[in-house]
Design an enzyme around this catalytic site. Structure first.
Site, PDB file in Angstrom:
ATOM      1  N   ARG A 150       0.821  -1.220   0.000  1.00 59.17           N
ATOM      2  CA  ARG A 150       0.000   0.000   0.000  1.00 59.17           C
ATOM      3  C   ARG A 150       0.851   1.265   0.000  1.00 59.17           C
ATOM      4  NH1 ARG A 150      -2.598   0.455   6.065  1.00 59.17           N
ATOM      5  NH2 ARG A 150      -0.751  -0.218   7.227  1.00 59.17           N
ATOM      6  N   ARG A 151       2.186   1.099   0.121  1.00 57.29           N
ATOM      7  CA  ARG A 151       3.082   2.263   0.047  1.00 57.29           C
ATOM      8  C   ARG A 151       4.387   1.807  -0.616  1.00 57.29           C
ATOM      9  NH1 ARG A 151       6.599   2.097   4.761  1.00 57.29           N
ATOM     10  NH2 ARG A 151       5.977   0.384   6.127  1.00 57.29           N
ATOM     11  N   TYR A 200      -7.461 -14.079  17.625  1.00 56.28           N
ATOM     12  CA  TYR A 200      -6.276 -14.011  16.749  1.00 56.28           C
ATOM     13  C   TYR A 200      -5.968 -15.382  16.141  1.00 56.28           C
ATOM     14  CZ  TYR A 200      -1.251 -13.634  15.630  1.00 56.28           C
ATOM     15  OH  TYR A 200      -0.019 -13.685  15.002  1.00 56.28           O
ATOM     16  N   LYS A 240      -6.249 -16.877  12.246  1.00 55.58           N
ATOM     17  CA  LYS A 240      -5.109 -17.544  11.593  1.00 55.58           C
ATOM     18  C   LYS A 240      -5.522 -18.924  11.077  1.00 55.58           C
ATOM     19  CE  LYS A 240      -2.010 -14.381  12.203  1.00 55.58           C
ATOM     20  NZ  LYS A 240      -1.740 -13.549  11.018  1.00 55.58           N
ATOM     21  N   LEU A 288       8.436 -13.462  16.515  1.00 51.48           N
ATOM     22  CA  LEU A 288       9.465 -13.223  15.508  1.00 51.48           C
ATOM     23  C   LEU A 288      10.489 -12.233  16.036  1.00 51.48           C
ATOM     24  CD1 LEU A 288       7.158 -12.738  12.379  1.00 51.48           C
ATOM     25  CD2 LEU A 288       8.544 -14.758  12.929  1.00 51.48           C
TER      26      LEU A 288
END
Ligand SMILES: NC(=O)c1ccc[n+]([C@@H]2O[C@H](COP(=O)([O-])OP(=O)(O)OC[C@H]3O[C@@H](n4cnc5c(N)ncnc54)[C@H](OP(=O)(O)O)[C@@H]3O)[C@@H](O)[C@H]2O)c1
Length: 227
Positions: free
Chosen positions: A38-39, A126, A130, A153
């Site tokens: 998106r950018r 959440y 997933k 992560l």
């Protein structure tokens, strides 16, 4: 001579997606990488074909490309999304839409970053999202689907996430005690997950595969050096 592969990546501006981008750009088997974001990425490479898109209208804004392989690394947090509905929109709907679009354009192999504990009937919202995303990518007709279920992560982020940093510090401190089935909850370097995703897709194994901690470590290990 084997022809070079092409890939499409969503989530390239994020932690894991950024690592996937680096791995693909440095992998000789890939001749082209399409990024939908998106950018702008602010990266240059002969291999890179970047499309700034509106994920609400992905089909209309995705541009012209075709890819063999799909890497799905999109995701938000509940804090940023602001509601369960908006969280699901990004983690499930945008992810599935990108996978569906790539499949329509001929892609056959797919890798998805999910999460340890993902399950359609999980009590956590959440983990349920997933699990539903894992289920739905598997129904799109890909020859091979690789689902990755990392725990926290580890990697350099542009912004600081206090809760996540604390989680990593705590699980790292007790990592030695996470044995047996609990090894899946050990924090893992985002770069290892990214390497494992690319290696798994290049291995061309048909069917659905789910990769947790130990599997991710072995898939991301460098090949043995021959004497
Ligand atoms: N972080 C962890 O410890 C962890 C652990 C297990 C699983 N996971 C899962 O792994 C995946 C990647 O995690 P990560 O930590 O690499 O994520 P991240 O660094 O936050 O990156 C997320 C990516 O998704 C994009 N994105 C977010 N909201 C969007 C929106 N509304 N529209 C379009 N794009 C949007 C971001 O784009 P912008 O840069 O433009 O915002 C970015 O490219 C997620 O699905 C996450 O749930 C993460």
């Amino acid at each position: 001579m084997t022809s070079l592969r092409s890939a499409v990546l969503v989530g390239a501006t994020g932690l894991i997606g950024g690592s996937v981008l680096d791995v693909i750009l440095s992998t000789p088997a890939y001749g082209r990488l399409v990024v939908l974001a998106r950018r702008p990425l602010g990266r240059g490479s002969d291999k890179l074909q970047e499309h700034v898109v509106d994920f609400e209208r992905l089909g209309a804004t995705a541009g012209d490309w075709q890819a063999d392989d799909v890497f799905l690394c999109l995701g938000t947090t509940m804090a940023v999304a602001g509601s369960q509905e908006q969280f699901r929109r990004v983690d499930h709907d945008y992810t599935i839409e990108a996978a569906r679009l790539a499949r329509r354009r001929g892609a056959t192999r797919l890798a998805l970053v999910s999460s340890v504990g993902a399950a359609q009937r999980a009590s956590s919202f959440y983990l349920r999202v997933k699990g539903e995303t894992e289920r739905d990518v598997a129904e799109l007709g890909y020859e091979s689907v690789h689902v990755f279920r990392p725990s926290l992560l580890v990697g350099a982020r542009a912004e600081h996430r206090r809760a996540e940093a604390m989680g990593i510090a705590v699980t790292r401190a007790v990592s030695w005690a996470l044995v047996g089935g609990l090894r899946a909850y050990r924090p893992i370097d985002a770069s290892r997950v990214a390497t494992a995703m690319v290696h798994a897709v290049l291995a061309a194994s048909p069917g659905r595969h789910v990769h947790a901690y130990d599997d991710i470590l072995s898939l991301s290990a460098p090949p043995p050096v021959r004497a």
